[in-house]
Design a protein around this motif. Structure first.
Motif, PDB file in Angstrom:
ATOM      1  N   ALA A  40     -24.017  11.904 -14.172  1.00  0.00           N
ATOM      2  CA  ALA A  40     -25.461  12.006 -13.927  1.00  0.00           C
ATOM      3  C   ALA A  40     -25.805  11.448 -12.546  1.00  0.00           C
ATOM      4  N   ARG A  41     -25.154  10.382 -12.169  1.00  0.00           N
ATOM      5  CA  ARG A  41     -25.206   9.862 -10.807  1.00  0.00           C
ATOM      6  C   ARG A  41     -23.761   9.618 -10.403  1.00  0.00           C
ATOM      7  N   PRO A  42     -23.412   9.868  -9.148  1.00  0.00           N
ATOM      8  CA  PRO A  42     -22.015   9.660  -8.737  1.00  0.00           C
ATOM      9  C   PRO A  42     -21.586   8.210  -8.951  1.00  0.00           C
ATOM     10  N   LEU A  43     -20.417   8.047  -9.521  1.00  0.00           N
ATOM     11  CA  LEU A  43     -19.837   6.724  -9.734  1.00  0.00           C
ATOM     12  C   LEU A  43     -18.580   6.608  -8.889  1.00  0.00           C
ATOM     13  N   ILE A  44     -18.522   5.582  -8.070  1.00  0.00           N
ATOM     14  CA  ILE A  44     -17.351   5.348  -7.229  1.00  0.00           C
ATOM     15  C   ILE A  44     -16.484   4.331  -7.959  1.00  0.00           C
ATOM     16  N   VAL A  45     -15.278   4.751  -8.277  1.00  0.00           N
ATOM     17  CA  VAL A  45     -14.331   3.917  -9.011  1.00  0.00           C
ATOM     18  C   VAL A  45     -13.243   3.492  -8.041  1.00  0.00           C
ATOM     19  N   LYS A  46     -13.061   2.180  -7.886  1.00  0.00           N
ATOM     20  CA  LYS A  46     -12.033   1.645  -7.003  1.00  0.00           C
ATOM     21  C   LYS A  46     -11.020   0.879  -7.851  1.00  0.00           C
ATOM     22  N   LEU A  47      -9.760   1.299  -7.740  1.00  0.00           N
ATOM     23  CA  LEU A  47      -8.659   0.665  -8.453  1.00  0.00           C
ATOM     24  C   LEU A  47      -7.783  -0.039  -7.428  1.00  0.00           C
ATOM     25  N   SER A  48      -7.754  -1.344  -7.470  1.00  0.00           N
ATOM     26  CA  SER A  48      -7.033  -2.125  -6.476  1.00  0.00           C
ATOM     27  C   SER A  48      -5.533  -1.883  -6.546  1.00  0.00           C
ATOM     28  N   MET A  49      -4.913  -1.825  -5.371  1.00  0.00           N
ATOM     29  CA  MET A  49      -3.453  -1.767  -5.285  1.00  0.00           C
ATOM     30  C   MET A  49      -2.868  -3.174  -5.315  1.00  0.00           C
ATOM     31  N   VAL A  50      -3.714  -4.186  -5.189  1.00  0.00           N
ATOM     32  CA  VAL A  50      -3.279  -5.577  -5.174  1.00  0.00           C
ATOM     33  C   VAL A  50      -2.936  -6.048  -6.583  1.00  0.00           C
ATOM     34  N   GLY A  51      -3.700  -5.609  -7.559  1.00  0.00           N
ATOM     35  CA  GLY A  51      -3.487  -6.033  -8.936  1.00  0.00           C
ATOM     36  C   GLY A  51      -4.352  -5.202  -9.867  1.00  0.00           C
ATOM     37  N   VAL A 108      -7.232  -0.860   0.381  1.00  0.00           N
ATOM     38  CA  VAL A 108      -6.069  -1.247  -0.424  1.00  0.00           C
ATOM     39  C   VAL A 108      -6.385  -0.933  -1.886  1.00  0.00           C
ATOM     40  N   CYS A 109      -6.967   0.250  -2.079  1.00  0.00           N
ATOM     41  CA  CYS A 109      -7.331   0.690  -3.418  1.00  0.00           C
ATOM     42  C   CYS A 109      -7.326   2.217  -3.470  1.00  0.00           C
ATOM     43  N   PHE A 110      -7.221   2.726  -4.678  1.00  0.00           N
ATOM     44  CA  PHE A 110      -7.446   4.139  -4.909  1.00  0.00           C
ATOM     45  C   PHE A 110      -8.936   4.283  -5.186  1.00  0.00           C
ATOM     46  N   THR A 111      -9.560   5.264  -4.574  1.00  0.00           N
ATOM     47  CA  THR A 111     -10.994   5.472  -4.746  1.00  0.00           C
ATOM     48  C   THR A 111     -11.241   6.861  -5.304  1.00  0.00           C
ATOM     49  N   TYR A 112     -11.956   6.914  -6.409  1.00  0.00           N
ATOM     50  CA  TYR A 112     -12.293   8.175  -7.061  1.00  0.00           C
ATOM     51  C   TYR A 112     -13.802   8.250  -7.241  1.00  0.00           C
ATOM     52  N   VAL A 113     -14.362   9.415  -7.004  1.00  0.00           N
ATOM     53  CA  VAL A 113     -15.779   9.648  -7.239  1.00  0.00           C
ATOM     54  C   VAL A 113     -15.886  10.483  -8.507  1.00  0.00           C
ATOM     55  N   VAL A 114     -16.526   9.914  -9.522  1.00  0.00           N
ATOM     56  CA  VAL A 114     -16.766  10.621 -10.778  1.00  0.00           C
ATOM     57  C   VAL A 114     -18.186  11.174 -10.701  1.00  0.00           C
ATOM     58  N   VAL A 165       0.848  -1.196   0.000  1.00  0.00           N
ATOM     59  CA  VAL A 165       0.000   0.000   0.000  1.00  0.00           C
ATOM     60  C   VAL A 165       0.880   1.242   0.000  1.00  0.00           C
ATOM     61  N   ARG A 166       1.867   1.282   0.875  1.00  0.00           N
ATOM     62  CA  ARG A 166       2.774   2.430   0.918  1.00  0.00           C
ATOM     63  C   ARG A 166       3.499   2.605  -0.417  1.00  0.00           C
ATOM     64  N   ASN A 167       3.951   1.492  -0.990  1.00  0.00           N
ATOM     65  CA  ASN A 167       4.632   1.566  -2.287  1.00  0.00           C
ATOM     66  C   ASN A 167       3.701   2.104  -3.369  1.00  0.00           C
ATOM     67  N   SER A 168       2.447   1.675  -3.364  1.00  0.00           N
ATOM     68  CA  SER A 168       1.480   2.132  -4.359  1.00  0.00           C
ATOM     69  C   SER A 168       1.182   3.615  -4.203  1.00  0.00           C
ATOM     70  N   VAL A 169       1.028   4.068  -2.970  1.00  0.00           N
ATOM     71  CA  VAL A 169       0.716   5.475  -2.718  1.00  0.00           C
ATOM     72  C   VAL A 169       1.885   6.361  -3.126  1.00  0.00           C
ATOM     73  N   THR A 170       3.093   5.877  -2.909  1.00  0.00           N
ATOM     74  CA  THR A 170       4.286   6.636  -3.279  1.00  0.00           C
ATOM     75  C   THR A 170       4.408   6.769  -4.793  1.00  0.00           C
ATOM     76  N   ASN A 171       3.970   5.752  -5.520  1.00  0.00           N
ATOM     77  CA  ASN A 171       4.101   5.742  -6.976  1.00  0.00           C
ATOM     78  C   ASN A 171       2.726   5.853  -7.632  1.00  0.00           C
ATOM     79  N   ARG A 172       2.054   6.986  -7.461  1.00  0.00           N
ATOM     80  CA  ARG A 172       0.719   7.197  -8.027  1.00  0.00           C
ATOM     81  C   ARG A 172       0.754   7.577  -9.503  1.00  0.00           C
ATOM     82  N   GLU A 173       1.922   7.841 -10.037  1.00  0.00           N
ATOM     83  CA  GLU A 173       2.026   8.328 -11.410  1.00  0.00           C
ATOM     84  C   GLU A 173       1.240   7.503 -12.427  1.00  0.00           C
ATOM     85  N   PRO A 174       1.270   6.158 -12.347  1.00  0.00           N
ATOM     86  CA  PRO A 174       0.487   5.397 -13.342  1.00  0.00           C
ATOM     87  C   PRO A 174      -1.011   5.700 -13.295  1.00  0.00           C
ATOM     88  N   PHE A 175      -1.511   6.161 -12.154  1.00  0.00           N
ATOM     89  CA  PHE A 175      -2.935   6.431 -12.013  1.00  0.00           C
ATOM     90  C   PHE A 175      -3.305   7.853 -12.448  1.00  0.00           C
TER      91      PHE A 175
END
Length: 169
Positions: free
Chosen positions: A75-86, A66-72, A33-43
């Motif tokens: 028309a209705r809010p969409l919660i997008v979760k991108l796993s840090m596991v894979g 253990v994911c990045f979570t974005y709210v788009v 998780v720490r490694n993923s947060v440090t290297n957010r560039e791909p996201f």
């Protein structure tokens, strides 16, 4: 393939990725998780592309998830979760007001224009949108004290969370 064999197949498909991230599944660690947060560039590219669909808010909580979570905000809010596991993702919605019972947005079901656009961005960047029957399966990993199994959804996105589209984990 019988139901029991199908469950074993689902678990085995993801087990290698879980071991690669968590290490020992009976005593998992969260260094990735720490490694993923440090290297957010791909996201960053994904975040920019999601911004073309609607305003995006970063709702990532590395203390619990253990994911990045974005709210788009479409028309209705969409919660997008991108796993840090894979390379796994889910798209959730909680209705037009962002409240209520959660629903998993699936490419197998009806998707509106915003949902289709989000799914396209994610799959273009190599993320697999997982079906509910996979996410609801139990996997052997001791992420929660006193339990040696959690749902695949918990292992990939929210270790101590409930499956949003069901009444319980």
């Amino acid at each position: 393939m019988g139901r029991s064999k199908a469950k074993k197949f689902v678990r085995s498909v993801y087990e290698e990725q879980l071991r690669s991230s968590y290490g020992d599944l009976s005593s998992p660690h969260f260094q990735f998780v720490r490694n993923s947060v440090t290297n957010r560039e791909p996201f960053d590219t994904i975040l920019r592309e999601l911004g073309h669909i609607g305003p995006v808010e970063d709702d990532t909580d590395t203390n619990c998830d253990v994911c990045f979570t974005y709210v788009v905000n479409a028309a209705r809010p969409l919660i997008v979760k991108l796993s840090m596991v894979g390379p796994y993702a889910v798209i959730l919605t909680f209705g037009e007001d962002g409240l209520g019972v959660g629903a998993l947005v699936s490419p197998l079901g009806h998707m509106g224009p915003a949902e289709s656009a989000v799914a396209s961005v994610l799959t273009t960047h190599g993320f697999a949108l997982l079906p509910s029957d996979h996410l609801e399966q139990a996997v052997s990993i001791a992420l929660v004290e006193g339990r040696d199994q959690v749902s695949l959804y918990a292992a990939l996105f929210e270790p101590e969370g409930q499956i949003p589209w069901t009444s319980g984990d």
